[in-house]
Design a protein around this motif. Structure first.
Motif, mmCIF file in Angstrom:
data_model
loop_
_atom_site.group_PDB
_atom_site.id
_atom_site.type_symbol
_atom_site.label_atom_id
_atom_site.label_comp_id
_atom_site.label_asym_id
_atom_site.label_seq_id
_atom_site.Cartn_x
_atom_site.Cartn_y
_atom_site.Cartn_z
ATOM 1 N N LEU A 72 24.353 -21.480 20.351
ATOM 2 C CA LEU A 72 23.770 -21.044 19.085
ATOM 3 C C LEU A 72 24.089 -19.580 18.797
ATOM 4 N N LEU A 73 24.151 -18.780 19.843
ATOM 5 C CA LEU A 73 24.394 -17.346 19.647
ATOM 6 C C LEU A 73 25.851 -17.050 19.320
ATOM 7 N N MET A 74 26.723 -18.048 19.375
ATOM 8 C CA MET A 74 28.075 -17.851 18.890
ATOM 9 C C MET A 74 28.072 -17.615 17.376
ATOM 10 N N ALA A 75 26.959 -17.991 16.738
ATOM 11 C CA ALA A 75 26.779 -17.719 15.306
ATOM 12 C C ALA A 75 25.596 -16.777 15.105
ATOM 13 N N SER A 76 25.447 -15.807 16.016
ATOM 14 C CA SER A 76 24.252 -14.970 16.028
ATOM 15 C C SER A 76 24.121 -14.055 14.823
ATOM 16 N N SER A 77 25.177 -13.904 14.013
ATOM 17 C CA SER A 77 25.046 -13.091 12.801
ATOM 18 C C SER A 77 24.187 -13.790 11.752
ATOM 19 N N LEU A 78 24.002 -15.103 11.906
ATOM 20 C CA LEU A 78 23.124 -15.853 11.001
ATOM 21 C C LEU A 78 21.706 -15.809 11.549
ATOM 22 N N PRO A 79 20.736 -15.300 10.798
ATOM 23 C CA PRO A 79 19.367 -15.151 11.316
ATOM 24 C C PRO A 79 18.776 -16.409 11.944
ATOM 25 N N PRO A 80 18.902 -17.597 11.327
ATOM 26 C CA PRO A 80 18.324 -18.790 11.983
ATOM 27 C C PRO A 80 18.952 -19.071 13.343
ATOM 28 N N TRP A 82 20.347 -16.823 15.301
ATOM 29 C CA TRP A 82 19.915 -15.765 16.223
ATOM 30 C C TRP A 82 18.534 -16.069 16.781
ATOM 31 N N VAL A 83 17.609 -16.436 15.906
ATOM 32 C CA VAL A 83 16.240 -16.717 16.346
ATOM 33 C C VAL A 83 16.212 -17.930 17.269
ATOM 34 N N ALA A 84 16.883 -19.019 16.847
ATOM 35 C CA ALA A 84 16.881 -20.236 17.665
ATOM 36 C C ALA A 84 17.589 -20.008 18.995
ATOM 37 N N GLY A 85 18.722 -19.311 18.969
ATOM 38 C CA GLY A 85 19.469 -19.061 20.194
ATOM 39 C C GLY A 85 18.719 -18.154 21.155
ATOM 40 N N THR A 86 18.094 -17.121 20.614
ATOM 41 C CA THR A 86 17.330 -16.191 21.458
ATOM 42 C C THR A 86 16.141 -16.892 22.098
ATOM 43 N N ALA A 87 15.419 -17.678 21.294
ATOM 44 C CA ALA A 87 14.248 -18.396 21.816
ATOM 45 C C ALA A 87 14.662 -19.399 22.890
ATOM 46 N N THR A 88 15.737 -20.134 22.642
ATOM 47 C CA THR A 88 16.202 -21.131 23.614
ATOM 48 C C THR A 88 16.660 -20.460 24.903
ATOM 49 N N LEU A 89 17.380 -19.359 24.767
ATOM 50 C CA LEU A 89 17.846 -18.632 25.950
ATOM 51 C C LEU A 89 16.663 -18.056 26.731
ATOM 52 N N ALA A 90 15.648 -17.553 26.016
ATOM 53 C CA ALA A 90 14.469 -17.008 26.691
ATOM 54 C C ALA A 90 13.749 -18.083 27.493
ATOM 55 N N VAL A 91 13.620 -19.278 26.925
ATOM 56 C CA VAL A 91 12.977 -20.384 27.646
ATOM 57 C C VAL A 91 13.785 -20.742 28.888
ATOM 58 N N ALA A 92 15.106 -20.776 28.745
ATOM 59 C CA ALA A 92 15.971 -21.087 29.892
ATOM 60 C C ALA A 92 15.803 -20.045 30.991
ATOM 61 N N LYS A 93 15.722 -18.775 30.622
ATOM 62 C CA LYS A 93 15.553 -17.716 31.604
ATOM 63 C C LYS A 93 14.184 -17.798 32.281
ATOM 64 N N PHE A 239 29.379 -9.443 18.285
ATOM 65 C CA PHE A 239 29.097 -8.814 19.575
ATOM 66 C C PHE A 239 27.717 -8.183 19.612
ATOM 67 N N MET A 240 27.397 -7.334 18.651
ATOM 68 C CA MET A 240 26.144 -6.574 18.699
ATOM 69 C C MET A 240 24.919 -7.481 18.535
ATOM 70 N N SER A 241 24.999 -8.470 17.674
ATOM 71 C CA SER A 241 23.847 -9.356 17.478
ATOM 72 C C SER A 241 23.634 -10.237 18.710
ATOM 73 N N THR A 242 24.730 -10.641 19.370
ATOM 74 C CA THR A 242 24.598 -11.434 20.593
ATOM 75 C C THR A 242 24.062 -10.581 21.733
ATOM 76 N N LEU A 243 24.521 -9.338 21.814
ATOM 77 C CA LEU A 243 23.995 -8.419 22.822
ATOM 78 C C LEU A 243 22.490 -8.218 22.613
ATOM 79 N N ALA A 244 22.077 -8.014 21.366
ATOM 80 C CA ALA A 244 20.649 -7.827 21.062
ATOM 81 C C ALA A 244 19.851 -9.068 21.425
ATOM 82 N N ALA A 245 20.439 -10.246 21.219
ATOM 83 C CA ALA A 245 19.753 -11.489 21.561
ATOM 84 C C ALA A 245 19.555 -11.605 23.065
#
Length: 386
Positions: A72-80, A82-93, A239-245
């Motif tokens: 999902l974070l491969m499209a992290s410049s799109l707000p939805p 970014w939010v979905a990818g960050t949340a999913t990654l956080a749960v995985a971590k 790059f920057m939005s994925t790093l922030a995620a």
């Protein structure tokens, strides 16, 4: 590296002289030890395919969530995305650190003899080197649970969480310090085994300290390369939005882990002990110390999974190397034992436990209160009804 409770050998003792256990005598401690040993033996004998299937299933889910979040974070410049990818990654971590990494490194799954899921081979998704964590946590913390001066997890060496800890002006900003500790908890865990107090006092082995620092540096470099360079580069112009995620997912994981661990050790009437509590401590007394020095978080199966089953912190302290998926079935029996021997069983909803913990952190940033008497050993009181 797995920690188990002490042997039953040693001089007979009567337990700590607190109002909580004043009614217990040597026979009660011995009986409590036998009953809890019986629970351990029963669960150990019953371990098998359903337990192995459980941990394999959790690992598959965790890896699937991480792949999904990274995709999902491969499209992290799109707000939805970014939010979905960050949340999913956080749960995985969270799953990797709590229900998998923490418990695998405790040796809970060593009985399977699977070299890929074993305490000697697992390296978790965290800046804390596994070997150092296993020493500071499995060996030191679980042996000396809540012993002032021995258990470095009491306030993590930087917070005053009990009136038994002498007050110093450096504790005044500890509410802010705790916020920062929560956000960057993995770094606090990473330096925990350095024993900074010994380093500052010049009582450490300099070469050993340098070796530990090098290991920490290597692990930080590995984690930063993965989260803040490799995956952001893979996302190209994002790059920057994925790093922030990745940074946000790590902070979410850190704050959650901090909350769960603090709620298991510091809320309400959880007790601490002085070092003389260890003198001739029997197996039954070790078990009782775990009961008095731990707290649970009540909730459903999803909460228990996301806490790594450390919502059953009492059961975890009693049986740190039993598989975490068994704590829920053990808990009612432990609670019944506490009722039988008139011992507290600290538990409550997450919000209550978080509030209680923060109340302590704010209150003990200031001087006092003082205990009326030290927690030392004394003669036996009236035995509890068996």
């Amino acid at each position: 590296m797995t920690t188990t409770s002490p042997s039953t050998t040693g001089p007979a003792t009567t337990g700590p002289a607190t109002a909580t256990v004043a009614h217990l005598g040597p026979a009660d401690y011995e009986a409590i030890g036998r009953e809890l040993d019986a629970i351990r033996d029963e669960i150990t004998a019953d371990l098998g395919e359903r337990d192995a299937a459980y941990i394999h299933r959790v690992i598959r889910w965790q890896r699937g969530l991480e792949i999904g979040g990274r995709t999902l974070l491969m499209a992290s410049s799109l707000p939805p995305a970014w939010v979905a990818g960050t949340a999913t990654l956080a749960v995985a971590k969270i799953l990797e650190n709590m229900e998998i990494g923490h418990n695998v490194m405790h040796g809970q799954w060593d009985w399977m003899r699977d070299p890929k899921i074993h305490s000697t081979t697992w390296e978790w998704d965290n800046v804390a080197p596994a070997e150092q964590w296993k020493h500071s946590h499995n060996v030191v913390h679980h042996t000396y649970t809540n012993i002032l001066g021995k258990d470095k997890d009491v306030g993590y060496g930087i917070l005053r969480v009990s009136p038994e800890q002498p007050w110093h002006w450096v504790y005044l900003p500890q509410p802010l310090v705790n916020v920062l500790l929560a956000m960057f908890f993995e770094y606090g865990v990473a330096v925990h085994d350095l024993e900074i107090d010994r380093v500052l006092a010049g009582r450490n082995d300099p070469e050993e300290t340098r070796a530990k620092l090098r290991a920490i540096g290597r692990k930080i470099r590995r984690q930063w390369t993965k989260d803040y360079l490799a995956f952001p580069l893979l996302s190209g112009p994002q790059f920057m939005s994925t790093l922030a995620a990745g940074f946000t997912a790590n902070v979410i994981r850190n704050v959650w882990s901090h909350a769960v661990i603090f709620c298991g050790h510091f809320p309400g009437d959880v007790e601490v002990f002085t070092e003389d509590r260890l003198d001739g401590e029997t197996r039954g007394e070790w078990y009782v110390r775990q009961l008095l020095g731990s707290a649970n978080i009540s909730g459903g199966p999803l909460l228990h999974l996301m806490t790594g089953n450390l919502s059953h912190q009492i059961e975890h302290h009693l049986f740190p190397d039993l598989p975490s998926n068994r704590y829920a079935e053990i808990a009612p029996r432990v609670r019944a034992l506490c009722e039988k021997y008139d011992l507290p069983y600290h538990t409550g909803p997450l919000a209550k436990q978080v509030g209680s913990t923060w109340k302590k952190i704010v209150r003990y940033a200031f001087p006092g209160p003082r205990r009326s008497a030290p927690r030392t050993r004394t003669t036996a009181g009236k035995p509890a009804a068996a």
